[in-house]
Design an enzyme around this catalytic site. Structure first.
Site, PDB file in Angstrom:
ATOM      1  N   HIS A  73       0.813  -1.226   0.000  1.00 54.55           N
ATOM      2  CA  HIS A  73       0.000   0.000   0.000  1.00 54.55           C
ATOM      3  C   HIS A  73       0.841   1.269   0.000  1.00 54.55           C
ATOM      4  O   HIS A  73       0.308   2.367  -0.105  1.00 54.55           O
ATOM      5  CB  HIS A  73      -0.993  -0.009   1.173  1.00 54.55           C
ATOM      6  CG  HIS A  73      -0.397   0.276   2.518  1.00 54.55           C
ATOM      7  ND1 HIS A  73      -0.059  -0.713   3.416  1.00 54.55           N
ATOM      8  CD2 HIS A  73      -0.095   1.435   3.142  1.00 54.55           C
ATOM      9  CE1 HIS A  73       0.404  -0.175   4.531  1.00 54.55           C
ATOM     10  NE2 HIS A  73       0.394   1.138   4.391  1.00 54.55           N
ATOM     11  N   ASP A 119       0.087  -7.669   1.631  1.00 57.11           N
ATOM     12  CA  ASP A 119       0.593  -6.293   1.688  1.00 57.11           C
ATOM     13  C   ASP A 119       2.126  -6.264   1.719  1.00 57.11           C
ATOM     14  O   ASP A 119       2.731  -5.952   2.736  1.00 57.11           O
ATOM     15  CB  ASP A 119       0.010  -5.585   2.914  1.00 57.11           C
ATOM     16  CG  ASP A 119       0.181  -4.069   2.848  1.00 57.11           C
ATOM     17  OD1 ASP A 119       0.655  -3.563   1.818  1.00 57.11           O
ATOM     18  OD2 ASP A 119      -0.174  -3.398   3.844  1.00 57.11           O
ATOM     19  N   GLN A 206       1.272   6.244  12.007  1.00 55.58           N
ATOM     20  CA  GLN A 206       1.383   6.841  10.679  1.00 55.58           C
ATOM     21  C   GLN A 206       2.847   7.028  10.315  1.00 55.58           C
ATOM     22  O   GLN A 206       3.624   7.575  11.083  1.00 55.58           O
ATOM     23  CB  GLN A 206       0.690   8.205  10.614  1.00 55.58           C
ATOM     24  CG  GLN A 206      -0.813   8.139  10.790  1.00 55.58           C
ATOM     25  CD  GLN A 206      -1.233   8.653  12.131  1.00 55.58           C
ATOM     26  OE1 GLN A 206      -0.515   8.475  13.111  1.00 55.58           O
ATOM     27  NE2 GLN A 206      -2.388   9.275  12.181  1.00 55.58           N
ATOM     28  N   GLY A 207       3.213   6.604   9.109  1.00 57.89           N
ATOM     29  CA  GLY A 207       4.588   6.760   8.664  1.00 57.89           C
ATOM     30  C   GLY A 207       5.454   5.545   8.907  1.00 57.89           C
ATOM     31  O   GLY A 207       6.593   5.483   8.458  1.00 57.89           O
ATOM     32  N   ASP A 208       4.933   4.543   9.604  1.00 63.76           N
ATOM     33  CA  ASP A 208       5.696   3.322   9.863  1.00 63.76           C
ATOM     34  C   ASP A 208       5.368   2.233   8.857  1.00 63.76           C
ATOM     35  O   ASP A 208       6.014   1.189   8.822  1.00 63.76           O
ATOM     36  CB  ASP A 208       5.412   2.796  11.269  1.00 63.76           C
ATOM     37  CG  ASP A 208       6.057   3.664  12.323  1.00 63.76           C
ATOM     38  OD1 ASP A 208       7.164   4.134  12.093  1.00 63.76           O
ATOM     39  OD2 ASP A 208       5.449   3.888  13.372  1.00 63.76           O
ATOM     40  N   SER A 209       4.338   2.457   8.058  1.00 62.62           N
ATOM     41  CA  SER A 209       3.948   1.459   7.060  1.00 62.62           C
ATOM     42  C   SER A 209       5.151   0.959   6.274  1.00 62.62           C
ATOM     43  O   SER A 209       6.020   1.744   5.879  1.00 62.62           O
ATOM     44  CB  SER A 209       2.948   2.065   6.075  1.00 62.62           C
ATOM     45  OG  SER A 209       1.671   2.145   6.617  1.00 62.62           O
TER      46      SER A 209
END
Length: 260
Positions: A73, A119, A206-209
Site C-alpha cells: 500500500h 501487503d 502513521q509513517g511506519d507502514s
C-alpha cells in the site's frame, strides 16, 4: 470500503492512486496507521542498519543491498519508477554523516494486492547500499514471542513524523484474540499477524507502514517476521498493530527479487 480503510492505516499521506499512504498528512483518527513506535525509545546509531526511510513517507528494510522490502500500500503498480528516494545509514534523518540516499528504478507490488492481505512490495534501487541486510522468516517458527518494531513514524496518533528513529517491543497476539477486537474481524489468516498490548500504549503509527517487525532467530540474528500494514488508530487499548506475515510470502518475495 473496509479494504480501503485498511490500506490507509499505517501510512501518513494518501498518494499513488490512494495506494501509497505516506507520512506527510495524517489520516483520520479512526483509521490512522501505527506510529513508528508510539511508546518507543530512540534507537542507537547502527543498531538496526537495515532500516530504510522512503520518501513517500513509509519505511522498509534492505532485503538485499539493492532491494527494499516494504508494504504494497506504500507503492503504485508494478513497473519502472524513479520517484522514490531511499535513505539509510542514519537514525537521525537530518544527519549527513553516514547517510546514504539512493533513487528507485523499479517497483514490484504483490500480485493480486487489493488492500486485504498480501501487503508486500519490493523497490529496486539504482545502486547497492553497502549496509547489512535483514533476513526474512521462511517458516512460521518465529511468528510468536516478542517482536521489535522501529521507524520514523508518528509518536502519537495523528502526530508528526519523527526526525529520529524510534524502537519498541510488542508481543504476539493470536489470530483468535485479534479477530475478537472491534474492527479486526477481517484479519486474513496466514497472511497477517497481530502484535501489541491489550492495554495499548505501544504500537507502530502513521509513517511506519512498510517497516519491518523482527525478532532474534535461533542464531541470535535478526529475522523479519512482519511488515507494518494496518491497525485501528495508534496504541489504543484492544487495537493491536497488524503486520504482513512474511513467512507466508517468503518464496514469492525471493522469486520476485531474483527477477528484478
Amino acid at each position: 470500503m473496509q479494504n480501503l480503510l485498511k490500506a490507509l492505516k499505517r501510512c501518513a499521506v494518501a498518494g499513488a492512486a490512494v495506494l501509497a499512504v505516506v507520512s506527510l498528512q495524517p489520516v483520520s483518527a479512526a483509521h490512522a496507521a501505527p506510529a513508528p513506535v508510539v511508546g518507543g525509545t530512540r534507537a542507537a546509531q547502527g543498531e538496526f542498519p537495515f532500516m530504510v526511510r522512503l520518501s513517500m513517507g513509509c519505511g522498509g528494510a534492505l532485503y538485499t543491498q539493492q532491494i527494499v522490502l516494504t508494504a504494497a500500500h506504500c507503492v503504485g503498480s508494478t513497473g519502472p519508477d524513479t520517484s522514490i528516494t531511499a535513505t539509510a545509514g542514519v537514525v537521525d534523518l537530518q544527519s549527513t554523516s553516514g547517510r546514504v540516499q539512493v533513487r528507485s528504478t523499479y517497483v514490484y507490488r504483490a500480485p493480486g494486492y487489493n488492500g486485504n492481505g498480501r501487503d508486500w512490495a519490493l523497490i529496486k534501487l539504482a545502486q547497492p547500499i553497502n549496509l547489512p541486510t535483514l533476513n526474512i522468516a521462511t517458516t512460521s517458527q518465529y511468528n510468536t514471542g516478542t517482536f521489535t518494531v522501529a521507524g520514523w513514524g508518528a509518536a502519537t496518533e495523528n502526530g508528526g513524523q519523527q526526525r529520529y528513529m524510534l524502537k519498541a517491543n510488542v508481543p504476539f497476539v493470536s489470530d483468535a484474540t485479534c479477530r475478537g477486537y472491534s474492527g479486526y474481524s477481517g484479519l486474513v489468516a496466514n497472511e497477517e499477524i497481530c502484535a501489541g498490548y491489550a492495554a495499548g500504549g505501544v504500537d507502530t503509527c502513521q509513517g511506519d507502514s512498510g517497516g519491518p517487525m523482527f525478532r532474534r532467530d535461533a542464531s541470535n540474528a535478526w529475522v523479519q517476521v512482519g511488515i507494518v500494514s494496518w491497525g485501528i488508530g495508534c496504541a489504543r487499548p484492544n487495537a493491536p498493530g497488524v503486520y504482513t506475515e512474511v513467512s507466508t510470502f517468503a518464496s514469492a518475495i525471493a522469486s520476485a527479487a531474483s527477477s528484478l
